[in-house]
Design a protein around this motif. Structure first.
Motif, PDB file in Angstrom:
ATOM      1  N   LEU A  45       0.825  -1.208   0.000  1.00 20.07           N
ATOM      2  CA  LEU A  45       0.000   0.000   0.000  1.00 20.07           C
ATOM      3  C   LEU A  45       0.862   1.262   0.000  1.00 20.07           C
ATOM      4  N   VAL A  46       1.835   1.300   0.881  1.00 17.84           N
ATOM      5  CA  VAL A  46       2.706   2.477   0.968  1.00 17.84           C
ATOM      6  C   VAL A  46       3.553   2.619  -0.296  1.00 17.84           C
ATOM      7  N   ALA A  47       4.183   1.537  -0.710  1.00 17.45           N
ATOM      8  CA  ALA A  47       5.072   1.608  -1.876  1.00 17.45           C
ATOM      9  C   ALA A  47       4.292   1.832  -3.166  1.00 17.45           C
ATOM     10  N   GLY A  48       3.151   1.164  -3.333  1.00 16.61           N
ATOM     11  CA  GLY A  48       2.397   1.295  -4.569  1.00 16.61           C
ATOM     12  C   GLY A  48       1.831   2.691  -4.772  1.00 16.61           C
ATOM     13  N   ILE A  49       1.202   3.247  -3.734  1.00 15.70           N
ATOM     14  CA  ILE A  49       0.631   4.593  -3.863  1.00 15.70           C
ATOM     15  C   ILE A  49       1.741   5.626  -4.049  1.00 15.70           C
ATOM     16  N   THR A  50       2.836   5.477  -3.327  1.00 14.57           N
ATOM     17  CA  THR A  50       3.951   6.424  -3.467  1.00 14.57           C
ATOM     18  C   THR A  50       4.529   6.392  -4.877  1.00 14.57           C
ATOM     19  N   LEU A  51       4.775   5.203  -5.408  1.00 14.37           N
ATOM     20  CA  LEU A  51       5.316   5.100  -6.768  1.00 14.37           C
ATOM     21  C   LEU A  51       4.324   5.632  -7.798  1.00 14.37           C
ATOM     22  N   GLY A  52       3.027   5.385  -7.580  1.00 17.79           N
ATOM     23  CA  GLY A  52       2.025   5.896  -8.512  1.00 17.79           C
ATOM     24  C   GLY A  52       1.971   7.408  -8.531  1.00 17.79           C
ATOM     25  N   ILE A  53       2.077   8.028  -7.364  1.00 18.84           N
ATOM     26  CA  ILE A  53       2.068   9.500  -7.293  1.00 18.84           C
ATOM     27  C   ILE A  53       3.301  10.071  -7.975  1.00 18.84           C
ATOM     28  N   ILE A  54       4.462   9.487  -7.699  1.00 16.63           N
ATOM     29  CA  ILE A  54       5.694   9.974  -8.326  1.00 16.63           C
ATOM     30  C   ILE A  54       5.627   9.841  -9.836  1.00 16.63           C
ATOM     31  N   ALA A  55       5.122   8.719 -10.321  1.00 21.03           N
ATOM     32  CA  ALA A  55       5.036   8.508 -11.768  1.00 21.03           C
ATOM     33  C   ALA A  55       4.067   9.481 -12.420  1.00 21.03           C
ATOM     34  N   ALA A  56       2.954   9.802 -11.734  1.00 25.44           N
ATOM     35  CA  ALA A  56       1.984  10.738 -12.307  1.00 25.44           C
ATOM     36  C   ALA A  56       2.521  12.164 -12.326  1.00 25.44           C
ATOM     37  N   LEU A  57       3.203  12.562 -11.253  1.00 24.36           N
ATOM     38  CA  LEU A  57       3.734  13.922 -11.192  1.00 24.36           C
ATOM     39  C   LEU A  57       4.955  14.109 -12.079  1.00 24.36           C
ATOM     40  N   ARG A  58       5.623  13.029 -12.430  1.00 25.44           N
ATOM     41  CA  ARG A  58       6.790  13.087 -13.330  1.00 25.44           C
ATOM     42  C   ARG A  58       6.473  12.320 -14.614  1.00 25.44           C
ATOM     43  N   GLN A  59       5.341  12.640 -15.205  1.00 25.16           N
ATOM     44  CA  GLN A  59       4.886  11.910 -16.383  1.00 25.16           C
ATOM     45  C   GLN A  59       5.895  12.037 -17.532  1.00 25.16           C
ATOM     46  N   ASN A  60       6.109  10.893 -18.204  1.00 25.99           N
ATOM     47  CA  ASN A  60       7.016  10.793 -19.353  1.00 25.99           C
ATOM     48  C   ASN A  60       8.470  11.074 -18.998  1.00 25.99           C
ATOM     49  N   SER A  61       8.806  10.959 -17.718  1.00 27.98           N
ATOM     50  CA  SER A  61      10.202  11.071 -17.309  1.00 27.98           C
ATOM     51  C   SER A  61      10.768   9.675 -17.074  1.00 27.98           C
ATOM     52  N   TYR A  73      -2.528   1.770 -11.055  1.00 28.04           N
ATOM     53  CA  TYR A  73      -3.849   2.371 -10.907  1.00 28.04           C
ATOM     54  C   TYR A  73      -3.774   3.772 -10.313  1.00 28.04           C
ATOM     55  N   THR A  74      -2.897   3.979  -9.348  1.00 31.29           N
ATOM     56  CA  THR A  74      -2.753   5.311  -8.754  1.00 31.29           C
ATOM     57  C   THR A  74      -2.265   6.314  -9.793  1.00 31.29           C
ATOM     58  N   ARG A  75      -1.320   5.913 -10.621  1.00 25.76           N
ATOM     59  CA  ARG A  75      -0.810   6.807 -11.660  1.00 25.76           C
ATOM     60  C   ARG A  75      -1.905   7.203 -12.631  1.00 25.76           C
ATOM     61  N   SER A  76      -2.628   6.227 -13.172  1.00 18.40           N
ATOM     62  CA  SER A  76      -3.656   6.540 -14.169  1.00 18.40           C
ATOM     63  C   SER A  76      -4.798   7.360 -13.561  1.00 18.40           C
ATOM     64  N   SER A  77      -5.181   7.041 -12.341  1.00 14.72           N
ATOM     65  CA  SER A  77      -6.270   7.776 -11.705  1.00 14.72           C
ATOM     66  C   SER A  77      -5.856   9.210 -11.384  1.00 14.72           C
ATOM     67  N   LEU A  78      -4.632   9.398 -10.903  1.00 15.42           N
ATOM     68  CA  LEU A  78      -4.166  10.743 -10.567  1.00 15.42           C
ATOM     69  C   LEU A  78      -3.987  11.590 -11.819  1.00 15.42           C
ATOM     70  N   LEU A 110      -5.508  14.167  -4.873  1.00 12.75           N
ATOM     71  CA  LEU A 110      -5.222  12.829  -4.364  1.00 12.75           C
ATOM     72  C   LEU A 110      -6.432  12.147  -3.714  1.00 12.75           C
ATOM     73  N   PRO A 111      -7.225  12.829  -2.855  1.00 16.98           N
ATOM     74  CA  PRO A 111      -8.379  12.123  -2.262  1.00 16.98           C
ATOM     75  C   PRO A 111      -9.342  11.569  -3.301  1.00 16.98           C
ATOM     76  N   ASN A 112      -9.604  12.322  -4.365  1.00 16.96           N
ATOM     77  CA  ASN A 112     -10.503  11.826  -5.404  1.00 16.96           C
ATOM     78  C   ASN A 112      -9.835  10.768  -6.279  1.00 16.96           C
ATOM     79  N   ALA A 113      -8.524  10.875  -6.464  1.00 15.98           N
ATOM     80  CA  ALA A 113      -7.823   9.880  -7.277  1.00 15.98           C
ATOM     81  C   ALA A 113      -7.763   8.527  -6.574  1.00 15.98           C
ATOM     82  N   LEU A 114      -7.808   8.520  -5.245  1.00 17.24           N
ATOM     83  CA  LEU A 114      -7.700   7.264  -4.507  1.00 17.24           C
ATOM     84  C   LEU A 114      -9.024   6.524  -4.391  1.00 17.24           C
ATOM     85  N   ILE A 115     -10.129   7.127  -4.822  1.00 20.30           N
ATOM     86  CA  ILE A 115     -11.421   6.432  -4.746  1.00 20.30           C
ATOM     87  C   ILE A 115     -11.425   5.167  -5.604  1.00 20.30           C
TER      88      ILE A 115
END
Length: 307
Positions: free
Chosen positions: A110-126, A193-198, A226-231
């Motif tokens: 949970l911690v690692a997956g959501i964290t990696l998803g947020i980083i990937a979404a905020l650094r898209q195409n990096s 899923y966190t990346r695509s939703s965010l 983030l709260p809406n992306a995590l639904i």
């Protein structure tokens, strides 16, 4: 909402009855018996005595009714046909180990997956985004027993950093391999899923409005996006937690963890009817309970789906 909850609770009875009936039919339709895989073939007289002792000489409809009556009235799953303990005692001794292992893997994923998803979404195409997606593909496509074997070969045999197997609790070094193995797949799924939703939420009108008001980027992400992306991600948490608690068969067997999954695999190969029915009903109850809890939480988090 109360009517919906009550109706879902009442559905527990027919669901468990259906699972019991299906397992009972499949179990007795499987060729062989619990004493076929002994070192020496048992004489027919001994087999007849064993079948009479455990009630396996009764007609199937009577076995079905007697076993079900024992579960309903006394919560008694009967004795194990391959050992001195009964099924209830096996569950009491082994299920806490599987529960600890599953919960630890769930927290890590949970911690690692959501964290990696947020980083990937905020650094898209990096390169961070591409690395996270590559990790997701590897984590989803690689079976758990392959990862367990590779980690044992690398960490335990080649580098001698941890023991090859066993269990001494969550804070023992022997828990590293099974916990990491179980957490790898769910971490990859949650990250994706966190990346695509965010990414979808970041492009919404209310997020652009919040940025236009002059709010800081971090505040916009944490408070609005983030709260809406995590639904949608919340929908995955229930099945993932259930899978981690009930799906560690091969990991426990390879890592020599004395959990319930290891006994479940053994009961299938040995046709240990009592343990097989008990573990299957327990797993079915956990799956039903987690889906029920997630449905209730989902209705409170997202008022649009509230009954």
């Amino acid at each position: 909402m109360q009517t919906y909850i009550l109706r879902r609770l009442l559905m527990f009875i027919p669901v468990m009855l259906a699972v019991y009936t299906l397992v009972f039919i499949v179990m007795h339709a499987t060729p062989g018996g619990p004493w076929d895989n002994t070192e020496r073939p048992l004489p027919p007289a001994v087999l007849n005595n064993l079948r009479a002792k455990y009630g396996l000489d009764e007609p199937l409809y009577r076995q079905y009714g007697l076993y079900l009556w024992g579960i309903v009235t006394r919560f008694d799953f009967g004795p194990s046909l391959k050992g001195g303990r009964d099924a209830n005692q096996i569950i009491r001794d082994t299920f806490p180990v599987s529960l600890q292992l599953g919960l630890a893997a769930f927290v890590v994923s949970l911690v690692a997956g959501i964290t990696l998803g947020i980083i990937a979404a905020l650094r898209q195409n990096s390169w961070l985004d591409y690395s996270t997606m590559l990790f997701s593909v590897i984590g989803v496509s690689t079976p758990a027993y392959v990862i367990t074997t590779l980690l044992i070969v690398w960490l335990a045999i080649s580098w001698r950093l941890v023991p090859t197997g066993g269990w001494g609790g969550l804070f023992d070094e022997r828990a590293i391999i099974p916990v990491f193995t179980l957490a790898l797949g769910p971490t990859a799924i949650l990250a994706r899923y966190t990346r695509s939703s965010l990414l979808e939420v970041i492009g919404a009108d209310y997020v652009r409005t919040a940025r236009a008001k002059g709010l800081r980027g971090r505040l916009v992400i944490l408070r609005h996006a983030l709260p809406n992306a995590l639904i949608p991600v919340l929908t995955l948490i229930g099945p993932i937690l259930t899978t981690l608690i009930t799906g560690s068969f091969f990991v426990e067997s390879i890592s020599q963890v004395p959990g319930l999954g290891r006994f479940f695999v053994r009961s299938v190969t040995d046709l240990d009817y009592s343990v097989l029915i008990a573990t299957t009903l327990l797993y079915a109850a956990i799956i039903w309970l987690m889906n029920f809890v997630i449905d209730i939480l989902y209705s409170y988090i997202d008022p649009r789906v509230r009954y």
